[in-house]
Write an enzyme that holds these catalytic residues in place. Structure first.
Site, PDB file in Angstrom:
ATOM      1  N   ARG A  55      -5.928  12.089   5.182  1.00 45.67           N
ATOM      2  CA  ARG A  55      -6.841  12.782   4.261  1.00 45.67           C
ATOM      3  C   ARG A  55      -8.266  12.479   4.722  1.00 45.67           C
ATOM      4  O   ARG A  55      -8.691  11.325   4.655  1.00 45.67           O
ATOM      5  CB  ARG A  55      -6.590  12.258   2.838  1.00 45.67           C
ATOM      6  CG  ARG A  55      -7.433  12.916   1.764  1.00 45.67           C
ATOM      7  CD  ARG A  55      -7.164  12.268   0.405  1.00 45.67           C
ATOM      8  NE  ARG A  55      -7.935  12.900  -0.661  1.00 45.67           N
ATOM      9  CZ  ARG A  55      -9.189  12.599  -0.931  1.00 45.67           C
ATOM     10  NH1 ARG A  55      -9.830  11.684  -0.237  1.00 45.67           N
ATOM     11  NH2 ARG A  55      -9.823  13.218  -1.927  1.00 45.67           N
TER      12      ARG A  55
ATOM     13  N   LYS B  74     -14.609   5.485   3.841  1.00 39.45           N
ATOM     14  CA  LYS B  74     -14.536   4.467   2.784  1.00 39.45           C
ATOM     15  C   LYS B  74     -15.361   3.228   3.116  1.00 39.45           C
ATOM     16  O   LYS B  74     -15.671   2.942   4.271  1.00 39.45           O
ATOM     17  CB  LYS B  74     -13.078   4.139   2.477  1.00 39.45           C
ATOM     18  CG  LYS B  74     -12.465   5.317   1.708  1.00 39.45           C
ATOM     19  CD  LYS B  74     -11.158   5.060   1.066  1.00 39.45           C
ATOM     20  CE  LYS B  74     -10.798   6.308   0.233  1.00 39.45           C
ATOM     21  NZ  LYS B  74      -9.402   6.342  -0.158  1.00 39.45           N
TER      22      LYS B  74
END
Ligand code: HH2
Length: 279
Positions: free
Chosen positions: A256, A222
């Site tokens: 994840r 991210k």
């Protein structure tokens, strides 16, 4: 807290951290857009992640990166169903990343064992779609929508507000007759959050454990990690593994991730140091 997570025909043990491998069947995902968009590419990537040690896989057919455009139902299903068909014989639970009740039902009928919903089952008919099955469910927090979420996210107290939202969604699930043993909670890193919000949430992740349910953390590749490390998306493996480890240390039950093998290695070291013996 239950020591296992109900995921359809699977009971996932929660006595050691679990790795959820990401498969994006999309042309435009921020993390790997287009690399696994064709069904055969996605299926072989899924097999590779399973071989690297993924405990479960999460398949998404609509990007939720900032400013991503929603995908029509028919297109989402056209992308998803051939891949589900190709991975249903893998012996690990398959999660589907969707907020559309019709996709949830179709995915479960095609063999999925978990639904990962970035809108925490708020769409009309989503709770009902989940009620009649026994699949696992991930309820995630997001401020705004993917189209607007990164414009100007604001919180008084990000940890308290995320926690309050998740508690309300758990209560909605319980009212709908969905068993708690099926639920996982996710603060939604990067979904309507600045880098500082994400860091505050990660720093205080253990506060969310008071909700009494397993936590899932999705920090992999991210942009907050990229900003800190000064790395482009595909160069964020080290930063992502570090973030996954920090999340697990603060109580995440599932991480994840895109880079399954590297994350698994890090967690094997974590388990060894903690004295966690795999069941
Ligand atoms: N992050 C993404 C997508 N789905 N689901 C949960 N529960 N938690 C997350 O943090 C999360 C998620 C974004 O990552 P990715 O799937 O790689 O990108 P895109 O949405 O662009 O496909």
């Amino acid at each position: 807290m239950s020591r296992e997570l109900r995921c359809g025909r699977f009971m996932l043990p929660l006595d050691r951290p679990l790795v959820m491998g990401v498969i994006n069947v999309t042309p435009d995902s921020f993390s790997d857009g287009g690399r696994h968009a064709a069904p055969d590419q996605a299926i072989s990537h899924a097999r590779a992640l399973a071989a690297e040690g993924a405990d479960l896989l999460d398949i998404g057919a609509e990007s939720t990166r900032p400013r991503a455009e929603p995908v029509p139902l028919s297109e989402e299903l056209d992308r998803l169903l051939p891949v589900l068909e190709g991975v249903r014989n893998l012996d690990i639970p398959i999660s589907v990343d969707t907020y559309k009740p019709a996709t949830m039902r179709a995915a479960l009928a095609a063999g999925a064992s978990m639904i990962n919903d970035i809108t925490a089952l708020q769409a009309e008919g989503a709770l009902e779609a989940m009620r009649d099955s026994n699949c696992g469910i991930c309820l995630m927090h997001m401020q705004g929508t993917p189209q607007t979420m990164q414009l100007d996210p604001r919180y008084g107290d990000v940890v308290a507000e995320v926690s309050h939202f998740l508690a309300q969604r758990v209560a909605a699930c319980e009212r709908a007759g969905i068993a708690r043993e099926r639920l996982v909670l996710d603060p939604g890193f990067g979904f309507g959050k600045t880098k500082e919000h994400n860091l505050t949430l990660l720093r205080n992740l253990s506060a969310l454990r008071s909700l009494g349910l397993p936590l899932l953390a999705g920090l992999s590749r991210k942009s907050s990690l990229g900003k800190i490390a000064g790395k482009m998306v595909l160069e964020r493996v080290g930063a992502s593994v570090a973030a996954a480890l920090l999340a697990v240390e603060r109580g995440a039950a599932i991480v994840r991730v895109h880079d399954v093998g590297d994350t698994r290695d890090a967690l094997l070291i974590f388990n060894a140091v903690q004295g966690i013996v795999s069941s």
